[in-house]
Design an enzyme around this catalytic site. Structure first.
Site, PDB file in Angstrom:
ATOM      1  CE  LYS A  78     -38.387 -69.720  73.872  1.00  0.00           C
ATOM      2  NZ  LYS A  78     -37.473 -70.773  74.365  1.00  0.00           N
ATOM      3  CB  SER A 153     -35.466 -68.792  77.043  1.00  0.00           C
ATOM      4  OG  SER A 153     -35.659 -69.937  76.232  1.00  0.00           O
ATOM      5  CB  SER A 177     -35.715 -72.948  77.429  1.00  0.00           C
ATOM      6  OG  SER A 177     -34.755 -71.974  77.652  1.00  0.00           O
TER       7      SER A 177
HETATM    8  N1  GLN Z   1     -30.936 -71.165  80.533  1.00  0.00           N
HETATM    9  C1  GLN Z   1     -30.261 -71.861  79.485  1.00  0.00           C
HETATM   10  C2  GLN Z   1     -29.485 -70.893  78.623  1.00  0.00           C
HETATM   11  O1  GLN Z   1     -29.574 -69.754  78.866  1.00  0.00           O
HETATM   12  C3  GLN Z   1     -31.222 -72.645  78.671  1.00  0.00           C
HETATM   13  C4  GLN Z   1     -31.900 -71.871  77.626  1.00  0.00           C
HETATM   14  C5  GLN Z   1     -32.734 -72.701  76.719  1.00  0.00           C
HETATM   15  O2  GLN Z   1     -32.994 -73.881  76.970  1.00  0.00           O
HETATM   16  N2  GLN Z   1     -33.107 -72.109  75.608  1.00  0.00           N
HETATM   17  O3  GLN Z   1     -28.801 -71.269  77.720  1.00  0.00           O
END
Ligand code: GLN
Length: 473
Positions: A78, A153, A177
């Site tokens: 990532k 994400s 994420s």
């Molecule tokens: N969707 C969650 C957020 O936007 C989780 C994101 C993540 O785990 N990096 O914060």
């Protein structure tokens, strides 16, 4: 080329001479090329991967015992994980052109075991989002239906595994994420206990939540990656110094598990009907196998999302203050004085969602509102933690759907952040509490999209969580 789903399979074939690392890399590169329109990769390390594969083939020929535990394992990473000498941008314009000066500890440990890194994959900017749409590189598409989001994400990490462009992909998980995109794309997504893997070299979003996670096709791979990456690290004071068990060698679960689920979650209003049915079907199957699955009361479900978004935006506003146009990446060319360098570089460099969160986080930390929001959210976190740990004192696992809804259309929620935040309801709890959690594929929605189920265990109970997961999937 067969579709390999575990490092064991790959290594057996390599050692039997059925394939070579070079052929494997060529195959994955051709898969990346054939699926370009899904926009999973932001950079492909083609030549480097080829060179490494060649060197590894030679190493095996010369001395089969000298190869590392990840010999022949091809991964993608990532775009928030530092890999020395390679660009890292957090899918943001603000880090345009920035190159890592060192590798994340997790990456460094994988490299020592002969992993091959084939490329850097897309994500939501600074890991903020649930769709992989908040990216300077444009959205990544879900291979199960390219009109739909892959989740976020770490959306492109899930797609990279889904479309067989690598065996494993590394993601990060601050509030789901790794697990939510895994569920949306039909792969496995595993987030360890907070502090199990060093965060050194992970571009910070919410430092008391962030953890590196693994997206894979098998629990075996998740276990081996954890085993290699976990453990103390002088560069991260928050990492646990607990000894690291041999997760990959204890993947059998021969007991009967005691599992809790929340009726308010599974029978709640916001949950998709097919996901509810699939989840209850999964519970029935577990019961048939002799496991105990019971509904327990969890009174804080409605408070999880508001508390999470107060705390993570507060941490993000502080973490992202380092991107000032001076030290890294983008600097506005129109700025005429130091104030303008800060303001214009940040205004031009950050995307809409990141700016929204920096402002929200700055607001909840401000003198007049700190007690009303930030300290209150900290107290809510404590309540949620205590109750969750209490439940896990009586049960081996807590079971929930990974997401209340399946992958949605690209563009559908981009202007409705609150609805998008609410869709994180089931994944955020594990990060609030710091416990390990895994998403396993359990079938398909009637619209054809993959659906995942999530299991959470107590802190540092990864061995039990992985062994049980392995026994049921
Ligand atoms: N969707 C969650 C957020 O936007 C989780 C994101 C993540 O785990 N990096 O914060």
């Amino acid at each position: 080329m067969p579709k390999y789903v575990s490092h064991q399979q790959v290594q057996n074939d390599l050692k039997a001479g059925k394939i070579s690392c070079q052929e494997l890399v060529e195959y994955y590169l051709s898969q990346i090329e054939a699926t370009k329109e899904l926009n999973a990769y932001v950079e492909i390390f083609a030549e480097e991967a080829r060179q490494k594969a060649k060197a590894l083939d030679q190493k095996l020929k010369e001395d089969p015992d000298s190869v590392g535990r990840l010999f022949g394992v091809v991964i993608s990473i990532k775009d928030v994980l530092c890999y020395k000498g390679h660009k890292v941008t957090a899918a943001s314009k603000i880090l345009n052109g920035f190159e890592s000066l060192f590798s994340a500890t997790g990456i460094e440990r994988l490299l020592r075991e002969d992993v091959i890194i084939i490329g850097r994959v897309n994500c939501d900017e600074f890991a903020m989002g649930s769709t992989c749409e908040n990216s300077v590189y444009g959205p990544t598409k879900n291979a199960a239906d390219p009109s739909k989001v892959p989740g976020g994400s770490s959306g492109a990490s899930a797609v990279a595994v889904q479309i067989d462009t690598c065996l494993v992909s590394l993601g990060t998980d601050t509030g789901g994420s790794v697990r939510q995109p895994a569920a949306f794309c039909g792969v496995i997504g595993f987030k360890p206990t907070y502090g199990r893997i060093s965060r050194y070299g992970l571009l910070a979003y919410g430092s008391s939540f962030d953890q590196i996670g693994v997206l894979s096709n098998s629990v075996e791979d998740a276990a081996l990656f954890l085993e290699i990456m976990a453990g103390s690290d002088e560069f991260d004071a928050t990492v646990s110094t607990k000894p690291v068990p041999k997760y990959s060698e204890s993947l059998t679960f021969d007991k009967k598990a005691k599992i809790a689920y929340f009726d308010t979650a599974l029978n709640g209003e916001g949950i998709d009907e097919d996901i509810r049915k699939l989840s209850f079907g999964f519970i029935e199957d577990l019961k048939k196998e002799g496991h105990t699955v019971e509904s327990v009361n969890f009174e804080y479900l409605d408070y999880i999302i508001p508390a999470y978004y107060v705390l993570t935006t507060a941490e993000a506003s502080s973490n992202l203050s380092r991107y000032d146009g001076i030290r890294f990446g983008h600097r506005s060319s129109d700025a005429k004085n130091i104030d303008e360098v800060y303001k214009m570089s940040r205004t031009e460099g950050f995307g809409t969602e990141v700016k929204r969160r920096i402002m929200l986080g700055t607001f909840v930390l401000s003198a007049g509102y700190y007690d009303a929001y930030y300290s209150k959210a900290q107290k809510v976190r404590r309540l949620i933690t205590d109750r969750t740990i209490e439940i896990l004192g009586n049960y081996d696992f807590i079971l929930m759907p990974t997401s209340p809804i399946p992958a949605w259309e690209i563009g559908k929620m981009i202007d409705d952040p609150v609805t998008m935040y609410l869709a994180d309801i089931f994944t955020v709890q594990a990060n609030m509490v710091g416990i390990p959690a895994i998403s396993l594929p359990i079938g398909k929605h009637s619209n054809g999209m993959p659906v995942g189920i999530q299991l959470m265990a107590n802190k540092f109970e990864e061995a039990k969580l992985l062994a049980f997961s392995n026994s049921i999937c």
